[in-house]
Scaffold this active site. Structure first.
Site, PDB file in Angstrom:
ATOM      1  CG  LEU A  47      11.220  -6.523  14.658  1.00  0.00           C
ATOM      2  CD1 LEU A  47      10.869  -6.353  16.122  1.00  0.00           C
ATOM      3  CD2 LEU A  47      11.924  -7.848  14.425  1.00  0.00           C
ATOM      4  CG  ASP A  91      17.602  13.769  -3.806  1.00  0.00           C
ATOM      5  OD1 ASP A  91      18.747  14.074  -3.443  1.00  0.00           O
ATOM      6  OD2 ASP A  91      17.371  13.207  -4.903  1.00  0.00           O
ATOM      7  CG  HIS A 139       4.560  -9.999   9.274  1.00  0.00           C
ATOM      8  ND1 HIS A 139       4.197  -9.249  10.367  1.00  0.00           N
ATOM      9  CD2 HIS A 139       4.701 -11.281   9.715  1.00  0.00           C
ATOM     10  CE1 HIS A 139       4.114 -10.039  11.431  1.00  0.00           C
ATOM     11  NE2 HIS A 139       4.400 -11.268  11.062  1.00  0.00           N
TER      12      HIS A 139
END
Length: 212
Positions: free
Chosen positions: A89, A181, A91
Site C-alpha cells: 500500500l 548474505d 505510493h
C-alpha cells in the site's frame, strides 16, 4: 431516523488506521488534495556479529564475495527505489536523494574472548577460508558475544505529497540483509535489530525526532 453509519474516509478526532476503510478493506490512501512539501526520513538498524571472523575481512575488503560495505550501500539505495513494489500500500514516490551510511565497530569482548575462534568445518561457499579446522562437533566458543557490529543509517528525501519513512526503513533493512548474505559463510549467528525511524521531516506532522 438519522443513520449512525460512518461514511467512508470521514474525518474523526480519534486516531484511525489510514490504510483501511470503515468497512475494513485495504486501499492506497488518497493524496491528491495534499500539498507538495520537502520530505525526509532517517531509519537505522544494527547488524551484530557472533564471532570475530567477519569484521577484519570487511575492514580489509578481503571477503570472498566482494566489498561488503559498497554492495550493501547500493542494495539499500536500490531497495528504497523499489519500496512501492515490496510494500503493497505504499505510493510510488519520486525520490530526490537516498544516502546510506554503514559504520563498522570492532568487538567489545575481553582479550580472552577475542582469541576464541569458531572452528566450523563447513561445506559449500566459504570453505576456502584458512580458519576452517576441526569437525562438525567442534566447540564454538564465544557464541553470542559482542564481536563487532555494523551500524546502518538510511536517509531518504523527496519533494512530494507523502512521507518516505517506508523507503528509509526498507533501505536500512535491505542493507543489513545484504551484509548478512555476504558474511553468512563466516558467521551463521549474525542478528539484525533496532530497525526504526529516528527522524522525520515535512508534511502535516512536521518535524519528529525519536526521543524528543
Amino acid at each position: 431516523s438519522t443513520s449512525t453509519k460512518t461514511p467512508p474516509f470521514s474525518s474523526s478526532p480519534s486516531p484511525q488506521l489510514t490504510h483501511t476503510t470503515p468497512h475494513g478493506t485495504a486501499h492506497i490512501v488518497p493524496i491528491l488534495s495534499k500539498s507538495v512539501t520537502s520530505r525526509l526520513a532517517i531509519a537505522v538498524c544494527t547488524l551484530h556479529f557472533s564471532n570475530p571472523l567477519a569484521v577484519p575481512l570487511i575492514r580489509s575488503n578481503t571477503m570472498k564475495k566482494g566489498d561488503v560495505l559498497s554492495v550493501a550501500r547500493i542494495a539499500g539505495i536500490m531497495a528504497a527505489k523499489k519500496t512501492s513494489e515490496i510494500i503493497p500500500l505504499c505510493h510510488n514516490i519520486g525520490l530526490s536523494f537516498v544516502g546510506m551510511e554503514l559504520e563498522v565497530f570492532d568487538g567489545e569482548s575481553t582479550p580472552e574472548e577475542k582469541v576464541q575462534s569458531a572452528k566450523w568445518a563447513g561445506t559449500g561457499q566459504g570453505d576456502a577460508y584458512a580458519w576452517h579446522e576441526g569437525g562438525k562437533n567442534s566447540e564454538i566458543k564465544g557464541e553470542g558475544k559482542p564481536f563487532g557490529r555494523i551500524e546502518i543509517k538510511a536517509t531518504v528525501e523527496c519533494e512530494g505529497k507523502t512521507g518516505v519513512e517506508m523507503e528509509a526503513l526498507t533501505a536500512a533493512s535491505v542493507a543489513g540483509l545484504t551484509v548478512y548474505d555476504m558474511c553468512k559463510a563466516l558467521d551463521k549467528g549474525m542478528w539484525i535489530e533496532g530497525l526504526r525511524v529516528v527522524r522525520k521531516e515535512g508534511g502535516k506532522s512536521g518535524l519528529w525526532v525519536e526521543g524528543v
